[in-house]
Write an enzyme that holds these catalytic residues in place. Structure first.
Site, PDB file in Angstrom:
ATOM      1  NE  ARG A 165      -2.786   1.302   3.470  1.00 46.51           N
ATOM      2  CZ  ARG A 165      -3.745   1.494   4.403  1.00 46.51           C
ATOM      3  NH1 ARG A 165      -5.012   1.647   4.023  1.00 46.51           N
ATOM      4  NH2 ARG A 165      -3.449   1.502   5.689  1.00 46.51           N
ATOM      5  CG  ASP A 446      -4.907   2.780  11.054  1.00 49.44           C
ATOM      6  OD1 ASP A 446      -5.897   3.461  11.422  1.00 49.44           O
ATOM      7  OD2 ASP A 446      -4.941   2.053  10.044  1.00 49.44           O
TER       8      ASP A 446
END
Length: 532
Positions: A165, A446
């Protein structure tokens, strides 16, 4: 003193040590330079269009389906067939591109590891460069890690499939400039991973696979198609060598899923329900709409109307086009306490059972300790099928814009507000200290979950919402709670950890991004200035 190294058209704001020389070779820089020169101006225009679109929402307009693309939505086209090693994606684990994490994730009982340069990585220069080295070594099968006690970590035979990613379109890579401006971090991550690994990946029957975050429009998807096609042509590779899964984690994008698939049809293999960023985007997109304010974060779960509609619509659109529909993240962490751990497993199983029943082809976890339970659940649901592309949901009534925008009922509580403050501050402190993936109160937090925490409070202040107690949420109340919760954090962590950390800076940034009159788009942008 930092020395400026000029190479090709790019300016590097760091001297090149051993690690840089391994990754930033002349040939890799040539490729990166070409991508930046070709695609940076278009990326700038796309970000400006985001601002114009948001201004319309701020003025009262609501997102909706596009009328001018009906021919795409009504067509019978499909995406390019999915590669063999991506046909089964029942469980995917995600985590930052750190060496031990990569080994443990690839060895876990999962089908895919998404190695993350984005929301779970604090992108210091050293970590970004080391991350590229780590992924290169993982692709080559040579990665190993020894801890301080001498324990050696190595890859097992037949590890999970690796997917990278890259950072979002909005994020800069401040250590590399072009024409005096930081280059797009997304192109930096893509160029280096692709350049160093494409040959080895293809040689072992896999390929350069990517996850794309935070896309907001089909035009951004079309930009990525041009990037991928340019890279394939430059290296004389067949169209469709690069394959991508795109996260539907912004509210505008959910209304353009057909269009996104269409414009990436040569490269895309699926869409993913990026639920945490999606909730954050719901708040951010509708920040000026007083009737769309969300309750406590803990109450905004996937069984709520607007999120359930999002999941079902994504499945229906993806499967009609031959694309995977991936489920969202289970952020829970297993507990050593048996009773707490059973509660965690029950919550995760209920969430994943809903996804499997809806027709998702697989799902995300944040911790290897959940892999066995989630793999068993999806394997039971799918049986002999590799995936659920046969689940077309053709009998579903049409999902409307009203359903996707439906406000979520629930209380706003003092406990919820205080929890938001503690979570966001602890995450920000970890992030500016170089750690982008942090266990806090039993969840793997996160950037996305911290964004929900701080934007919720910003919106409550903006619209003068009241807590369950009847108290109006104001900037003054927030500042009072922030000061009180900083003391709670200090008590929980202990004086030594608190004083050695960067909690004062984290609190200052939290106050700034929560009380500023205009909503700051991403906490990682001002946070990046504090990241060493």
């Amino acid at each position: 003193m930092t020395q400026q190294v000029i190479s090709r058209e790019l300016a590097f704001q760091r001297t090149f040590g051993r690690a840089e020389k391994e990754i930033l070779t002349d040939e890799a820089i040539d490729f990166l330079s070409a991508l930046v020169a070709q695609f940076s101006p278009q990326r700038k225009a796309l970000l400006e269009e985001r601002e114009r679109t948001q201004a319309r929402y701020d003025d009262g307009e609501l997102p909706g389906f596009l009328l001018e693309t009906d021919s795409i939505k009504n067509g019978d086209w499909k995406i390019r067939p999915i590669p063999t090693d991506l046909q089964r994606r029942r469980v995917e684990i995600t985590g930052p591109v750190e060496r031990k994490m990569i080994i443990n994730a690839l060895n876990a009982n999962v089908d895919v590891f998404m190695a993350d340069f984005e929301d779970s990585l604090a992108p210091s220069w050293e970590k970004v460069i080391e991350g590229q080295i780590n992924l290169r070594d993982a692709v080559n099968g040579t990665i190993s890690y020894s801890n301080e006690a001498g324990k050696i970590y190595q890859l097992k035979p037949d590890p999970a499939v690796l997917v990278c990613r890259v950072r979002g379109l909005h994020l800069p890579e401040k250590h590399v400039t072009w024409q005096g401006e930081p280059i797009p971090a997304s192109l930096f991550d893509f160029a280096l991973y692709f350049f160093h690994n494409v040959e080895a990946l293809l040689a072992k029957g896999s390929g350069p696979y990517f996850y794309l975050p935070k896309t907001q429009s089909w035009q951004e998807a079309a930009w990525w198609h041009r990037v991928f096609s340019y890279a394939e042509d430059r290296f004389s590779l067949p169209r469709g060598t690069i394959r991508v899964t795109l996260l539907i984690e912004t509210l505008p994008a959910v209304f353009q899923m057909d269009e996104i698939l269409f414009h990436l049809r040569d490269h895309i293999v699926g869409l993913n329900c990026g639920r945490w960023d999606y909730i954050f985007s719901y708040i951010k997109t509708l920040k000026n709409h007083p009737d769309r304010v969300l309750p406590d974060r803990q109450l905004v779960t996937m069984d709520k109307g607007f999120l359930d509609a999002y999941s079902r619509l994504l499945i229906k659109i993806c499967h009609r086009r031959g694309a995977f529909a991936m489920g969202g993240m289970a952020a829970f962490i297993p507990s050593k306490d048996a009773e707490r751990n059973q509660w965690v497993l029950n919550r995760v199983r209920a969430d994943k059972a809903r996804e499997a029943a809806n027709g998702h082809d697989g799902t995300w976890i944040a911790h290897p300790g959940l892999a066995d339970a989630v793999m068993t659940l999806f394997s039971d649901a799918l049986g002999d099928r590799q995936n659920q592309l046969d689940v077309l949901r053709e009998d579903d009534p049409p999902i409307t814009a009203e359903q996707l925008l439906e406000p979520c009922a629930g209380e706003r509580t003092e406990a919820g507000m205080r929890a938001n403050i503690r979570v966001a501050v602890q995450y920000i402190e970890a992030w500016i200290s170089g750690n982008g993936c942090v266990p806090v109160y039993g969840l793997m937090e996160d950037a996305a979950t911290a964004e929900i925490s701080r934007t919720s409070i910003w919106q409550w202040i903006r619209h003068g919402k009241t807590l369950q107690s009847g108290e109006v949420v104001t900037a003054a109340l927030f500042r009072q709670m922030l000061a009180e919760e900083m003391r709670v954090i200090q008590e929980e962590l202990g004086d030594q950890r608190y004083c050695q950390g960067r909690f004062s800076e984290a609190a200052d940034l939290m106050e700034h991004i929560t009380t500023e009159s205009g909503l700051i788009e991403f906490l990682t942008l001002p946070g990046y200035r504090l990241l060493h």
